[in-house]
Structure formats: structure tokens, C-alpha cells
Write an enzyme that holds these catalytic residues in place. Structure first.
Site, PDB file in Angstrom:
ATOM      1  N   ASP A 298       0.848  -1.221   0.090  1.00  0.00           N
ATOM      2  CA  ASP A 298       0.108  -0.060   0.066  1.00  0.00           C
ATOM      3  C   ASP A 298       0.969   1.297   0.092  1.00  0.00           C
ATOM      4  O   ASP A 298       0.491   2.359   0.716  1.00  0.00           O
ATOM      5  CB  ASP A 298      -0.865   0.019   1.171  1.00  0.00           C
ATOM      6  CG  ASP A 298      -2.244   1.079   1.054  1.00  0.00           C
ATOM      7  OD1 ASP A 298      -2.096   1.789  -0.045  1.00  0.00           O
ATOM      8  OD2 ASP A 298      -2.919   1.142   1.864  1.00  0.00           O
TER       9      ASP A 298
ATOM     10  N   HIS B  18       2.916  10.830  -0.265  1.00  0.00           N
ATOM     11  CA  HIS B  18       2.147  12.158  -0.445  1.00  0.00           C
ATOM     12  C   HIS B  18       3.364  12.979  -0.308  1.00  0.00           C
ATOM     13  O   HIS B  18       4.277  12.909   0.507  1.00  0.00           O
ATOM     14  CB  HIS B  18       1.315  12.355   0.729  1.00  0.00           C
ATOM     15  CG  HIS B  18       0.013  11.281   0.805  1.00  0.00           C
ATOM     16  ND1 HIS B  18      -0.868  11.531   0.070  1.00  0.00           N
ATOM     17  CD2 HIS B  18      -0.520  10.173   1.217  1.00  0.00           C
ATOM     18  CE1 HIS B  18      -2.056  10.721  -0.147  1.00  0.00           C
ATOM     19  NE2 HIS B  18      -1.552   9.786   0.855  1.00  0.00           N
TER      20      HIS B  18
HETATM   21  O1  DOR Z   1      -3.581   4.987   3.723  1.00  0.00           O
HETATM   22  C1  DOR Z   1      -4.076   4.941   2.512  1.00  0.00           C
HETATM   23  N1  DOR Z   1      -3.596   5.672   1.545  1.00  0.00           N
HETATM   24  N2  DOR Z   1      -4.900   4.119   2.377  1.00  0.00           N
HETATM   25  C2  DOR Z   1      -5.657   4.186   1.150  1.00  0.00           C
HETATM   26  O2  DOR Z   1      -6.572   3.214   1.012  1.00  0.00           O
HETATM   27  C3  DOR Z   1      -5.433   4.881   0.049  1.00  0.00           C
HETATM   28  C4  DOR Z   1      -4.247   5.645   0.182  1.00  0.00           C
HETATM   29  C5  DOR Z   1      -3.660   6.740  -0.571  1.00  0.00           C
HETATM   30  O3  DOR Z   1      -4.269   6.865  -1.673  1.00  0.00           O
HETATM   31  O4  DOR Z   1      -3.136   7.613  -0.218  1.00  0.00           O
END
Ligand code: DOR
Length: 427
Positions: free
Chosen positions: A306, A310
Site C-alpha cells: 500500500d 504524499h
Molecule cells: O493510507 C491509505 N492511503 N490508504 C488507502 O486506502 C489510500 C491511500 C492513498 O491513496 O493515499
């Protein structure tokens, strides 16, 4: 003339053929052609003494962020980060902008991945048009474009009828519906796991129930429709129990767990570090233990990162306002070695099975991925299991650095990666 590559004296671990021994691996024309061969002088020789030689890691859950969020990651930087972490194949989720819901979107990613020329990239297409949860995407066209599964990851599909149709429709293509299980009404703007720690910190809680009711619903839909379900980032003990039961009952379900849900707990949020904020949130010690147990007994089939980059501008905000998600491609192997293998809870063959063998099976990759069998594509990782290193921003190849392990010393690291017989990463 150089006619191949001979990886010598490594500990070759390939769960697909129950192999764990010190031997030589011969690669010719991008494929594995034999074991135990001696050098002839015509091969390029790679000394793997003291290293593990394994099928390249495969991640079923990577956010590449392109198109739309290139300030956080691009296909170039994300695939570079994958190589740095020991991955030879990754599957990218479609919560981009625009979301991946047309053939053209899939082809854009395939083209950019080919240009980057780092690792194999497989695409996951949207279940619903524009990820809005209202209307099914053009699943047939997406399947024809080569997607390996469908998901609206980032959020769940509220409309159970729509999800039912998706499960029924994709059976034509034998592709999985990959569910992010979360009831957003129950999440209700929560920030971290609901419980005593959240109360003490004054942060809004996300109940485990928000995940569990939707995990139960997804399992029931898969059972009812005989569809193929893959559950993404399972984080609760109840979820593990539901999947264990479903598998016993013959439901066509597989499930993944992330490195962070296997190693970190909610109390770390006391630091208010937004790099500990993700969806689903970090849970309790009991949940972590249940996830480890589930991974070991086969309830949870694989580890997925995952990887959710960001940019610093977005992530370095008050914890309430920061987005959910952490990067993971470059630390997953080391974190799991440090926290599970070195602490005696898991072995290397088990970890390779969960990070390479099983992911390939779940998405039905063609023979030759996730295995070192003779004839397979030479997608290979060399791991130094004893290498101690510190996670630093400067060494990360991901465009974003939102990792909870920054500054920490970990043990074990990929030191070389070959994709289709070509050395694509060498430390
Ligand atoms: O922590 C997360 N970030 N969980 C998710 O399901 C989506 C993801 C994101 O797109 O940043």
C-alpha cells in the site's frame, strides 16, 4: 563473448519449487536456464556468497500517483523505488486523476512504465466509472487492455448492488475484485483507531467495525456470486477471523496485509507523527498478532505495501488534516526481516512466499513470474539479510518520503535486482 549471467553461491530460495539451498543460477536470454552449473568463462559472474537469491518481489498494491498527483510520485520514481526495495513487478491502483477507468488510461500507464524501463507494471482498473461508485466502468475494455484486477481503492463501494454486478461481470475474465473494505459512515472523519489511545490523545477514532462490516459484506457477495475476491490491507483480528472462516467454507477469497499492520501499533500515534496516519489505521497489539498469525497459517495470502506517497506539503500538516498513507516499497523487506524474521516469528522462505510466490498466483500472472523455475523470466532479487542500514530521505528514490521508519536502523536489504535477465538495480 558473454553469453549469460551466472549467479554463484547464493542461498537460492524459491517456495514455488520448495527450494532452499546454496547453488548457482544460470540466466540466458532473459530466462532462468539451470541450477548448479559451473562457470565456463563465457558468463558474466555475480558472486552471491552470503546473499539470498529469490524471485523478485511482487507488490499487488502500489500508488504510482501518475496521472494527476505527480508532485507525490511518478511512474518513473515509483518504479525506481520498487527496484530499490527489491521488487520486479508492481500493480498500480487506480485512484489517480483521472482514475484508471478507460483503455486509454491503462495504455498511458503501460507506455510510461515502458519508458521508465525499471520494473514490470501491471494495472488495476476501476470498478466504477470515475471511482464514483455509481456505474460500472467499462470492465470488458479494461480487461482487454490488460488490467489484472478491479478496485476502487482509497474508498469502498457503498452500493452493494453495484458491487454484486461487478463480481458477476468479471467472472467472464477470471479477474479479482480487489476490495478496500471501509464503511465511510462508520469511519466518520476519524483519524486513528478508535479506542483508549485515541480518547487520550483527543483524536477522532475509526472503529475496527468500519473495516469489518465491509469485509463481511465483500465475503458474502463473493460467496453469493461465486466471484473472485481479493481483500486489500486487512488490519483487524475480526477480519482475519472472517477470512479464515470464509476460506473454510470454500469462498474464492484471498487477502493481503501491509508491513505496517504487521509491525506497528496505534500507541505510536502519541508522537502525533502524520507518517503514522494511514487507512486502515494502525490497530492494537492483539490485531497485529492476529495478522501475523493469519499470515503464517495462510489466512492472509500475501504482504502488499500500500505504498502511498504524499508530498511533504500535504503530509507535513497537523495530523487531523494530513492525508492517509505512507510509502513502503523501499522498506518492506527490511522491516519484515527486522521485526519478524530476526525476532523468530517467520522464516525467509515464508516471507518470499508471501512477497513473490503468492502475489503472482493471486493475480494469475503468466508462468514465469514469482518463480525461479527453469524457463521462468529471470526476475530475481539478491538480498543481503545481514546488511544494516538507516532509512534516510536522501537514499529513498520515491518522490515522497512519508515513512514512519525514517532515521531508524533496519537489517536486510535488496542489493541487486534483475528484471527479465537485465540488472536494473545494483547497490
Ligand atoms: O493510507 C491509505 N492511503 N490508504 C488507502 O486506502 C489510500 C491511500 C492513498 O491513496 O493515499
Amino acid at each position: 563473448m558473454i553469453q549469460g549471467i551466472l549467479i554463484k553461491n547464493g542461498r537460492v530460495i524459491d517456495p514455488s519449487q520448495n527450494m532452499d539451498c546454496v547453488t548457482n543460477v544460470l540466466i540466458e536470454n532473459g530466462r532462468i536456464t539451470g541450477f548448479g552449473m559451473q562457470p565456463t568463462g563465457r558468463e558474466r559472474e555475480i558472486d552471491a556468497t552470503g546473499k539470498i537469491v529469490a524471485p523478485g518481489l511482487i507488490d499487488l498494491h502500489t500508488h504510482l500517483r501518475e496521472p494527476g498527483f505527480e508532485e507525490s510520485e511518478t511512474i518513473f520514481t515509483g518504479t525506481d523505488a520498487a527496484l530499490n526495495g527489491g521488487y520486479t513487478s508492481i500493480c498500480c491502483v487506480p485512484n489517480t486523476n483521472p482514475p484508471i477507468d478507460t483503455q486509454a488510461d491503462v495504455e498511458f500507464i503501460q507506455d510510461q512504465a515502458a519508458r521508465a524501463d525499471h520494473c514490470n507494471v501491471y494495472v488495476i482498473g476501476c470498478i466504477s466509472k470515475n471511482r464514483e461508485g455509481k456505474e460500472l466502468s467499462e470492465m470488458g475494455y479494461l480487461a482487454r487492455a490488460g488490467v489484472i484486477g478491479f478496485s476502487d481503492d482509497g474508498s469502498d463501494i457503498e452500493n452493494a448492488e453495484l458491487l454484486r454486478r461487478a463480481f458477476e461481470y468479471v467472472q467472464m475474465f477470471n479477474l479479482p475484485i480487489m476490495c478496500h473494505t471501509e464503511d465511510s459512515n462508520l469511519t466518520n472523519r476519524g483519524v486513528m483507531n478508535e479506542g483508549i489511545v485515541a480518547t487520550r490523545l483527543g483524536l477522532r477514532g475509526i472503529p475496527s467495525l468500519a473495516e469489518d462490516v465491509m469485509t463481511a459484506r465483500a465475503i458474502m457477495l463473493a460467496e453469493y456470486t461465486h466471484g473472485k475476491l481479493h481483500l486489500m490491507h486487512i488490519s483487524t483480528s475480526k477480519g482475519v477471523q472472517l477470512i479464515r472462516e470464509a476460506k473454510k467454507n470454500g469462498v474464492n477469497v484471498t487477502a493481503e496485509v501491509t508491513p505496517h499492520h504487521l509491525t506497528l501499533t496505534e500507541d505510536l500515534l502519541e508522537s502525533f507523527d502524520s507518517n503514522l496516519k494511514m487507512a486502515p489505521p494502525l490497530r492494537t497489539r492483539a490485531d497485529v498478532d492476529a495478522c501475523i498469525e493469519g499470515l503464517l497459517d495462510g489466512t492472509l495470502d500475501c504482504v502488499s505495501t500500500d505504498h502511498a506517497p504524499h508530498s511533504a506539503e500535504k503530509k507535513q500538516r497537523e495530523i487531523d488534516l494530513a492525508p492517509f498513507g505512507i510509502v513502503g516499497l523501499e522498506t518492506s523487506l527490511a522491516v519484515l526481516n527486522t521485526e519478524l524474521i530476526l525476532k523468530g516469528r517467520m522464516t525467509w522462505p515464508q516471507l518470499i512466499e508471501k512477497m513473490a510466490t503468492n502475489p503472482a498466483k493471486i493475480i494469475n500472472l503468466p508462468d514465469g513470474k514469482g518463480t525461479l523455475q527453469v524457463g521462468a523470466d529471470a526476475d530475481i532479487v539478491l538480498i543481503d539479510p545481514d546488511l544494516k542500514w538507516t532509512v534516510t530521505e536522501s537514499e529513498m528514490r520515491s518522490r515522497s518520503k512519508n515513512s514512519p521508519w525514517l532515521g531508524q536502523e533496519l537489517t536486510g536489504r535488496a542489493v541487486m535486482v534483475l528484471v527479465n535477465g537485465r540488472i536494473r538495480m545494483k547497490r
